[in-house]
Structures are given as structure tokens and as C-alpha cells.
Design a protein around this motif. Sequence first.
Motif, PDB file in Angstrom:
ATOM      1  N   SER A 173       0.738  -1.189   0.214  1.00 24.71           N
ATOM      2  CA  SER A 173      -0.042   0.126  -0.054  1.00 24.71           C
ATOM      3  C   SER A 173       0.892   1.240  -0.037  1.00 24.71           C
ATOM      4  O   SER A 173       0.374   2.275   0.055  1.00 24.71           O
ATOM      5  CB  SER A 173      -1.060  -0.065   1.211  1.00 24.71           C
ATOM      6  N   ALA A 174       2.106   1.128  -0.039  1.00 27.37           N
ATOM      7  CA  ALA A 174       3.137   2.298  -0.014  1.00 27.37           C
ATOM      8  C   ALA A 174       3.292   2.895  -1.063  1.00 27.37           C
ATOM      9  O   ALA A 174       3.661   4.117  -1.173  1.00 27.37           O
ATOM     10  CB  ALA A 174       4.510   1.796   0.517  1.00 27.37           C
ATOM     11  N   HIS A 175       3.160   2.373  -2.398  1.00 23.94           N
ATOM     12  CA  HIS A 175       3.556   2.879  -3.732  1.00 23.94           C
ATOM     13  C   HIS A 175       2.295   3.998  -3.844  1.00 23.94           C
ATOM     14  O   HIS A 175       1.130   3.793  -3.617  1.00 23.94           O
ATOM     15  CB  HIS A 175       3.508   1.727  -4.770  1.00 23.94           C
ATOM     16  N   SER A 182       8.239   6.482  -7.832  1.00 24.09           N
ATOM     17  CA  SER A 182       7.476   6.720  -6.717  1.00 24.09           C
ATOM     18  C   SER A 182       8.240   7.196  -5.628  1.00 24.09           C
ATOM     19  O   SER A 182       9.550   7.123  -5.649  1.00 24.09           O
ATOM     20  CB  SER A 182       6.781   5.523  -6.092  1.00 24.09           C
ATOM     21  N   SER A 183       7.602   7.915  -4.561  1.00 19.94           N
ATOM     22  CA  SER A 183       8.428   8.363  -3.607  1.00 19.94           C
ATOM     23  C   SER A 183       9.008   7.436  -2.654  1.00 19.94           C
ATOM     24  O   SER A 183       9.993   7.843  -2.165  1.00 19.94           O
ATOM     25  CB  SER A 183       7.358   9.273  -2.666  1.00 19.94           C
ATOM     26  N   ASP A 184       8.832   6.223  -2.847  1.00 23.61           N
ATOM     27  CA  ASP A 184       9.363   5.174  -2.189  1.00 23.61           C
ATOM     28  C   ASP A 184      10.664   4.606  -2.745  1.00 23.61           C
ATOM     29  O   ASP A 184      11.231   3.376  -2.654  1.00 23.61           O
ATOM     30  CB  ASP A 184       8.326   4.045  -1.548  1.00 23.61           C
ATOM     31  N   GLY A 185      10.897   5.086  -3.981  1.00 18.19           N
ATOM     32  CA  GLY A 185      11.880   4.505  -5.037  1.00 18.19           C
ATOM     33  C   GLY A 185      11.432   3.673  -6.049  1.00 18.19           C
ATOM     34  O   GLY A 185      12.014   3.051  -6.727  1.00 18.19           O
ATOM     35  N   HIS A 186      10.180   2.982  -5.933  1.00 15.64           N
ATOM     36  CA  HIS A 186       9.323   2.198  -6.715  1.00 15.64           C
ATOM     37  C   HIS A 186       8.767   2.742  -8.033  1.00 15.64           C
ATOM     38  O   HIS A 186       7.976   3.460  -8.007  1.00 15.64           O
ATOM     39  CB  HIS A 186       8.435   1.513  -6.047  1.00 15.64           C
ATOM     40  N   PRO A 187       9.486   2.451  -9.105  1.00 23.12           N
ATOM     41  CA  PRO A 187       8.864   2.740 -10.589  1.00 23.12           C
ATOM     42  C   PRO A 187       7.405   2.218 -10.718  1.00 23.12           C
ATOM     43  O   PRO A 187       7.116   1.105 -10.431  1.00 23.12           O
ATOM     44  CB  PRO A 187       9.884   2.399 -11.575  1.00 23.12           C
ATOM     45  N   ILE A 188       6.549   3.265 -11.337  1.00 20.25           N
ATOM     46  CA  ILE A 188       5.052   2.980 -11.532  1.00 20.25           C
ATOM     47  C   ILE A 188       4.890   3.268 -12.781  1.00 20.25           C
ATOM     48  O   ILE A 188       5.415   4.464 -13.190  1.00 20.25           O
ATOM     49  CB  ILE A 188       4.253   3.340 -10.284  1.00 20.25           C
ATOM     50  N   ASP A 189       3.763   2.844 -13.408  1.00 22.90           N
ATOM     51  CA  ASP A 189       3.414   3.615 -14.839  1.00 22.90           C
ATOM     52  C   ASP A 189       2.013   3.064 -15.128  1.00 22.90           C
ATOM     53  O   ASP A 189       1.477   2.352 -14.225  1.00 22.90           O
ATOM     54  CB  ASP A 189       4.327   2.930 -15.924  1.00 22.90           C
TER      55      ASP A 189
END
Length: 232
Positions: free
Chosen positions: A35-37, A117-124
Motif C-alpha cells: 500500500s506504500a507505492h 514513486s516516492s518510495d523509489g519504486h517505479p510505477i507506470d
Amino acid sequence: MSQGIHLSLTRRLAAVAAAIGLGLAAVLVTAVPASAHDELLVSDPADGASVEALPEEITLTFSAFPLDEPGATIVEVTDATGTDLTSGDPIVDGTQVTQALEGAATGVVSVLWKVVSSDGHPIDGEFTFTVAGGDPTPSATAPAEPSDTAEPTADDSTAPTDEVTATPAPAADGDESSPALVWTIAVVVLAALVAAVTYLIVSRSRRDRRERDLAQGRANAATGGDQRPDQD
């Protein structure tokens, strides 16, 4: 002997406390990232919207702050023929990403985006909107005489564009776990561990008490029983 029992109980409590910490860490580590992304909350134009002309820019609003690093944010906007409609690089400002557009388009316009993402995870993700302007002009033929049975032509039909409603773009990730659910799981695990520790402590305390009573009884038996004052 009492000191040895106390030391053993202290070690057991330390081991149980460590187990509680590891259990909670495992729950939070496995559940929180779901739920962090960050996610795309809304776009302008919205997914499925219909506009009269190609806007000067599109805006994407996220649930948190995407990383503002060179190359971290990519926005691709193309028309139905695959022509690139972007002008320059996207601009990250807080939770918003703005991409300038240029040229003209008619029909379906596709938007593909990718951010970190702010947590370093790429999203698209991707979405589309429709440019309704630029309909072809009628052919230069003699105008048809109106009749009661004449059906509306394709040029007269504008109803489909009126029925389109702007809806927020779907989230890029399929994770829909709620932080409340995460903490509920953590609380349940903590309550179970606390109950287990309480049971262990109470059981151990009763066992130590019985051992002390037995040891005292054996000591009294070895010395001839309890010494009581002489009675007249």
C-alpha cells in the motif's frame, strides 16, 4: 537456586520479546509495501474524456511526490497514427506532473506515463482521451431535400461525445491494500504474541513456586522439620 531461576526466566522473556519484534517486523515488511507505492489520482484531461481540441498540456496528479530526477519521469502522448504530440520534457511540481503538447490531433489520443514513486519504486500506466474537433466537411454535392424519413447523417451525430464522463485514471499498481488493514493484522499478531507471553510467564511462575515449595520441604525434612518454639 533462586538467582538461577530468575536468570533463566529473564532469558526466556528476552527471547520472547525478540520473537515479538521479529513477528511484527515480518508482518509490516510483507504488508506495508503493498500500500506504500504512489498512484495516479486524476488526470487532466481525464481518462475517457472528450475535448474539442488538443490541449496545450496535460496534468497528472499523484497521491505523493514523484522523484524529481532527470529521466525519472516519462510521458508519451501520441495520436491515432502514432505521431508524437509532446513538446519538451515533463515538469514535476510537488504531486503534479505537467507535459506540454504541440501540434493538432483528431480522434483518440493515447497517454503513457512512467514515474518513480516516492518510495523509489517505479510505477507506470496509460489512459486515453478523444479530440472531437476537426470533423471532415461535407462533400460538394447537391444538398439532399429534407424528408420526414431522412435519417441523421454521421456529421449530425454528436450524442456519443455528450455521454462521456470524466473519471479519474486507474491506479497503476494493482495493489489495493489499505494501511488500516495492515495495522489491523499487526495488532492481531501482537495480541496473540502478548497472550502467549503472558501464558508462558504465568505458567513459569507457578512452576517455579512449586519447585521452591518442594525444595523447602526437602530442606525441612533434612533438618528434622520446621522448628517451632517449645510449648509448656
